[in-house]
Design a protein around this motif. Structure first.
Motif, PDB file in Angstrom:
ATOM      1  N   ASN A  85       0.806  -1.223   0.000  1.00 24.35           N
ATOM      2  CA  ASN A  85       0.000   0.000   0.000  1.00 24.35           C
ATOM      3  C   ASN A  85       0.838   1.270   0.000  1.00 24.35           C
ATOM      4  OD1 ASN A  85      -2.465  -1.501   0.134  1.00 24.35           O
ATOM      5  ND2 ASN A  85      -2.115  -1.804   2.326  1.00 24.35           N
ATOM      6  N   PHE A  86       1.883   1.321   0.825  1.00 25.44           N
ATOM      7  CA  PHE A  86       2.666   2.556   0.904  1.00 25.44           C
ATOM      8  C   PHE A  86       4.174   2.286   0.858  1.00 25.44           C
ATOM      9  CE2 PHE A  86       1.428   1.192   5.191  1.00 25.44           C
ATOM     10  CZ  PHE A  86       2.676   1.000   5.783  1.00 25.44           C
ATOM     11  N   GLY A  87       4.574   1.119   0.383  1.00 25.07           N
ATOM     12  CA  GLY A  87       5.989   0.778   0.322  1.00 25.07           C
ATOM     13  C   GLY A  87       6.740   1.514  -0.782  1.00 25.07           C
ATOM     14  N   LEU A  88       8.047   1.590  -0.641  1.00 28.24           N
ATOM     15  CA  LEU A  88       8.866   2.307  -1.608  1.00 28.24           C
ATOM     16  C   LEU A  88       8.813   1.667  -2.992  1.00 28.24           C
ATOM     17  CD1 LEU A  88      12.115   3.149   0.422  1.00 28.24           C
ATOM     18  CD2 LEU A  88      10.314   4.704  -0.296  1.00 28.24           C
ATOM     19  N   VAL A  89       8.845   0.336  -3.046  1.00 26.82           N
ATOM     20  CA  VAL A  89       8.888  -0.348  -4.335  1.00 26.82           C
ATOM     21  C   VAL A  89       7.607  -0.123  -5.125  1.00 26.82           C
ATOM     22  CG1 VAL A  89       9.074  -2.598  -5.473  1.00 26.82           C
ATOM     23  CG2 VAL A  89      10.489  -2.098  -3.479  1.00 26.82           C
ATOM     24  N   ASN A  90       6.461  -0.359  -4.498  1.00 23.19           N
ATOM     25  CA  ASN A  90       5.192  -0.141  -5.209  1.00 23.19           C
ATOM     26  C   ASN A  90       4.954   1.335  -5.499  1.00 23.19           C
ATOM     27  OD1 ASN A  90       4.722  -2.851  -5.265  1.00 23.19           O
ATOM     28  ND2 ASN A  90       2.824  -2.799  -4.102  1.00 23.19           N
ATOM     29  N   GLY A  91       5.477   2.198  -4.623  1.00 24.00           N
ATOM     30  CA  GLY A  91       5.371   3.633  -4.898  1.00 24.00           C
ATOM     31  C   GLY A  91       6.146   4.013  -6.147  1.00 24.00           C
ATOM     32  N   ALA A  92       7.347   3.433  -6.301  1.00 19.21           N
ATOM     33  CA  ALA A  92       8.152   3.702  -7.496  1.00 19.21           C
ATOM     34  C   ALA A  92       7.490   3.126  -8.743  1.00 19.21           C
ATOM     35  CB  ALA A  92       9.549   3.109  -7.319  1.00 19.21           C
ATOM     36  N   LEU A  93       6.882   1.951  -8.606  1.00 21.33           N
ATOM     37  CA  LEU A  93       6.188   1.344  -9.752  1.00 21.33           C
ATOM     38  C   LEU A  93       4.958   2.161 -10.153  1.00 21.33           C
ATOM     39  CD1 LEU A  93       6.391  -2.446  -8.790  1.00 21.33           C
ATOM     40  CD2 LEU A  93       7.685  -1.273 -10.580  1.00 21.33           C
ATOM     41  N   ASP A  94       4.233   2.663  -9.141  1.00 21.59           N
ATOM     42  CA  ASP A  94       3.052   3.489  -9.426  1.00 21.59           C
ATOM     43  C   ASP A  94       3.433   4.756 -10.183  1.00 21.59           C
ATOM     44  OD1 ASP A  94       1.320   1.723  -8.257  1.00 21.59           O
ATOM     45  OD2 ASP A  94       1.321   2.723  -6.298  1.00 21.59           O
ATOM     46  N   SER A  95       4.613   5.306  -9.873  1.00 22.23           N
ATOM     47  CA  SER A  95       5.036   6.555 -10.510  1.00 22.23           C
ATOM     48  C   SER A  95       5.291   6.396 -12.005  1.00 22.23           C
ATOM     49  CB  SER A  95       6.300   7.090  -9.829  1.00 22.23           C
ATOM     50  OG  SER A  95       7.404   6.205 -10.049  1.00 22.23           O
ATOM     51  N   ILE A  96       5.519   5.155 -12.447  1.00 22.41           N
ATOM     52  CA  ILE A  96       5.733   4.923 -13.884  1.00 22.41           C
ATOM     53  C   ILE A  96       4.557   4.171 -14.502  1.00 22.41           C
ATOM     54  CG2 ILE A  96       8.243   5.007 -13.735  1.00 22.41           C
ATOM     55  CD1 ILE A  96       8.288   1.968 -13.705  1.00 22.41           C
ATOM     56  N   GLY A  97       3.437   4.142 -13.759  1.00 21.12           N
ATOM     57  CA  GLY A  97       2.216   3.572 -14.297  1.00 21.12           C
ATOM     58  C   GLY A  97       2.090   2.070 -14.196  1.00 21.12           C
ATOM     59  N   LEU A  98       2.858   1.448 -13.325  1.00 22.78           N
ATOM     60  CA  LEU A  98       2.789   0.007 -13.145  1.00 22.78           C
ATOM     61  C   LEU A  98       2.170  -0.326 -11.784  1.00 22.78           C
ATOM     62  CD1 LEU A  98       6.297  -1.108 -14.493  1.00 22.78           C
ATOM     63  CD2 LEU A  98       4.104  -1.207 -15.691  1.00 22.78           C
ATOM     64  N   SER A  99       1.431  -1.412 -11.733  1.00 24.36           N
ATOM     65  CA  SER A  99       0.805  -1.844 -10.484  1.00 24.36           C
ATOM     66  C   SER A  99       1.651  -2.958  -9.858  1.00 24.36           C
ATOM     67  CB  SER A  99      -0.620  -2.347 -10.755  1.00 24.36           C
ATOM     68  OG  SER A  99      -1.218  -2.813  -9.563  1.00 24.36           O
ATOM     69  N   GLY A 100       2.163  -2.703  -8.669  1.00 26.84           N
ATOM     70  CA  GLY A 100       3.022  -3.674  -8.005  1.00 26.84           C
ATOM     71  C   GLY A 100       2.228  -4.804  -7.373  1.00 26.84           C
ATOM     72  N   PRO A 101       2.842  -5.977  -7.214  1.00 25.21           N
ATOM     73  CA  PRO A 101       2.155  -7.116  -6.578  1.00 25.21           C
ATOM     74  C   PRO A 101       2.068  -6.949  -5.074  1.00 25.21           C
ATOM     75  CG  PRO A 101       4.412  -7.707  -7.098  1.00 25.21           C
ATOM     76  CD  PRO A 101       4.206  -6.328  -7.648  1.00 25.21           C
ATOM     77  N   GLY A 102       1.499  -7.954  -4.422  1.00 25.59           N
ATOM     78  CA  GLY A 102       1.367  -7.915  -2.974  1.00 25.59           C
ATOM     79  C   GLY A 102       2.636  -8.290  -2.243  1.00 25.59           C
ATOM     80  N   TRP A 103       3.663  -8.719  -2.973  1.00 25.40           N
ATOM     81  CA  TRP A 103       4.946  -9.118  -2.408  1.00 25.40           C
ATOM     82  C   TRP A 103       4.779 -10.159  -1.307  1.00 25.40           C
ATOM     83  CZ3 TRP A 103       8.350  -7.856  -5.839  1.00 25.40           C
ATOM     84  CH2 TRP A 103       8.236  -6.665  -6.557  1.00 25.40           C
ATOM     85  N   PHE A 104       4.991  -9.787  -0.044  1.00 30.40           N
ATOM     86  CA  PHE A 104       4.949 -10.752   1.053  1.00 30.40           C
ATOM     87  C   PHE A 104       3.544 -11.304   1.325  1.00 30.40           C
ATOM     88  CE2 PHE A 104       8.680  -8.099   2.473  1.00 30.40           C
ATOM     89  CZ  PHE A 104       9.633  -9.047   2.145  1.00 30.40           C
ATOM     90  N   SER A 105       2.512 -10.622   0.859  1.00 32.28           N
ATOM     91  CA  SER A 105       1.139 -11.080   1.092  1.00 32.28           C
ATOM     92  C   SER A 105       0.585 -11.890  -0.073  1.00 32.28           C
ATOM     93  CB  SER A 105       0.224  -9.880   1.366  1.00 32.28           C
ATOM     94  OG  SER A 105       0.230  -8.992   0.258  1.00 32.28           O
ATOM     95  N   ASP A 106       1.392 -12.108  -1.092  1.00 32.24           N
ATOM     96  CA  ASP A 106       0.970 -12.845  -2.289  1.00 32.24           C
ATOM     97  C   ASP A 106       1.685 -14.193  -2.316  1.00 32.24           C
ATOM     98  OD1 ASP A 106       0.531 -13.839  -4.858  1.00 32.24           O
ATOM     99  OD2 ASP A 106       0.465 -11.839  -5.745  1.00 32.24           O
ATOM    100  N   THR A 107       0.933 -15.286  -2.425  1.00 32.79           N
ATOM    101  CA  THR A 107       1.541 -16.618  -2.399  1.00 32.79           C
ATOM    102  C   THR A 107       2.520 -16.836  -3.553  1.00 32.79           C
ATOM    103  OG1 THR A 107      -0.377 -17.499  -3.604  1.00 32.79           O
ATOM    104  CG2 THR A 107      -0.393 -17.703  -1.196  1.00 32.79           C
ATOM    105  N   ALA A 108       2.272 -16.173  -4.680  1.00 34.03           N
ATOM    106  CA  ALA A 108       3.154 -16.338  -5.835  1.00 34.03           C
ATOM    107  C   ALA A 108       4.441 -15.529  -5.698  1.00 34.03           C
ATOM    108  CB  ALA A 108       2.420 -15.936  -7.116  1.00 34.03           C
ATOM    109  N   TRP A 109       4.410 -14.460  -4.897  1.00 35.30           N
ATOM    110  CA  TRP A 109       5.550 -13.561  -4.792  1.00 35.30           C
ATOM    111  C   TRP A 109       6.301 -13.647  -3.471  1.00 35.30           C
ATOM    112  CZ3 TRP A 109       7.872 -10.588  -8.401  1.00 35.30           C
ATOM    113  CH2 TRP A 109       7.199 -10.393  -9.616  1.00 35.30           C
TER     114      TRP A 109
END
Length: 300
Positions: A136-160
């Motif tokens: 929701n507010f992590g640095l990685v997903n924040g950086a991805l959002d800034s270039i128009g990409l939607s980041g995964p759930g990382w530690f909360s996603d079974t695949a990631w």
């Protein structure tokens, strides 16, 4: 008389030696050998730390291999982590070592920076990664959002979750890189000078001089990485707790849960011995294979 004096002198030296190392010997017996033997004995018992221990023979091991799906899940997760993490960490540490071996101003500062993560508390590092990879507010997903990409759930996603655990483990390859750096420093410079005179490129020097000369160091680092990878615990406990859906349930974490959450000390001891045996087999196999790929300058 001379022989008698020499024997007495040797006896005194031997006695002094054992007296000097006696604190270490006592610590080894009390805090290492004692618990190791106790865990082996406990693996044949059922004990919850409250009721008297009950001897059950090999039942813990039988349950582990026949009726406990979580054991196989933890084994699968741990093996995948080891198989993927070890070569990645080895390659990254080798690249860092080559970078740190350059003769540039301030290189000592960079070496310190690369090594520091290896001595920082695992709990502190884990808390940092929870924040960095927060969906929701992590640095990685924040950086991805800034270039128009939607980041995964990382530690909360079974695949990631497991790939992310492998990714963050790369943060602490500094100690492996420092060992590689020491190996690079020990290579005779005349080998490179002779190769340059023969017209060898930098890439040829890397594969025909640097890597063959570093094979003893590579062997040491591989064995140490395998051992430490099998021992992963803190990050899994703090960051994911084995989740989501047991996708990061490492054997060490499952062992801990059985011992201190479920009160199954005997079963946890059996798990510890299986983990130790698996680590030992892998280390010995790697060491035995070294005859085929490790080069020693003085021969075998």
């Amino acid at each position: 008389m001379i022989k008698s004096f020499q024997l007495n002198s040797r006896k005194k030296e031997t006695l002094n030696f054992y007296l000097l190392i006696s604190p270490w010997l006592i610590g080894l017996a009390a805090f290492m050998l004692g618990p190791i033997i106790a865990s082996l004995v406990l693996s044949f018992f059922q004990w919850d730390m409250i009721s008297p221990a009950k001897f059950i023979g090999l039942r813990n091991f039988k349950e582990m291999f026949t009726v406990d799906p979580l054991f196989w899940q933890s084994l699968k997760v741990t093996v995948i982590y080891v198989v993927v993490r070890v070569p990645l960490a080895l390659i990254l540490a080798f690249i860092l070592a080559i970078m740190m071996n350059q003769k540039i101003p301030g290189i000592g500062v960079f070496r310190t920076i690369y090594y520091l993560p290896s001595v920082i508390s695992g709990v502190a590092v884990s808390m940092m990664w929870i924040w960095v990879f927060n969906p929701n507010f992590g640095l990685v997903n924040g950086a991805l959002d800034s270039i128009g990409l939607s980041g995964p759930g990382w530690f909360s996603d079974t695949a990631w979750a497991l790939p992310t655990m492998i990714l963050i483990s790369m943060y602490q390859v500094g100690s492996t890189a420092i060992i590689f750096l020491a190996g690079l420093k020990s290579i005779n410079e005349t080998l490179y000078e002779a190769a340059e005179l023969d017209g060898a490129s930098k890439l040829q020097q890397l594969f025909h001089i640097t890597i063959p000369q570093l094979t003893p160091t590579i062997l040491f680092n591989v064995i140490m990485l395998v051992i430490t990878s099998f021992q992963i615990f803190t990050e899994a406990l703090i960051i994911t707790g084995g989740g989501p859906a047991n996708s990061t349930l490492f054997i060490n974490l499952y062992l801990y849960e059985n011992a201190f959450s479920y009160g199954r000390l005997g079963y946890a001891s059996a798990l510890a011995w299986i983990l130790s045996l698996l680590t030992f087999i892998c280390a010995v196999t790697i060491f035995k294979s070294s005859n085929k790929w490790v080069f020693y300058e003085g021969g075998k």
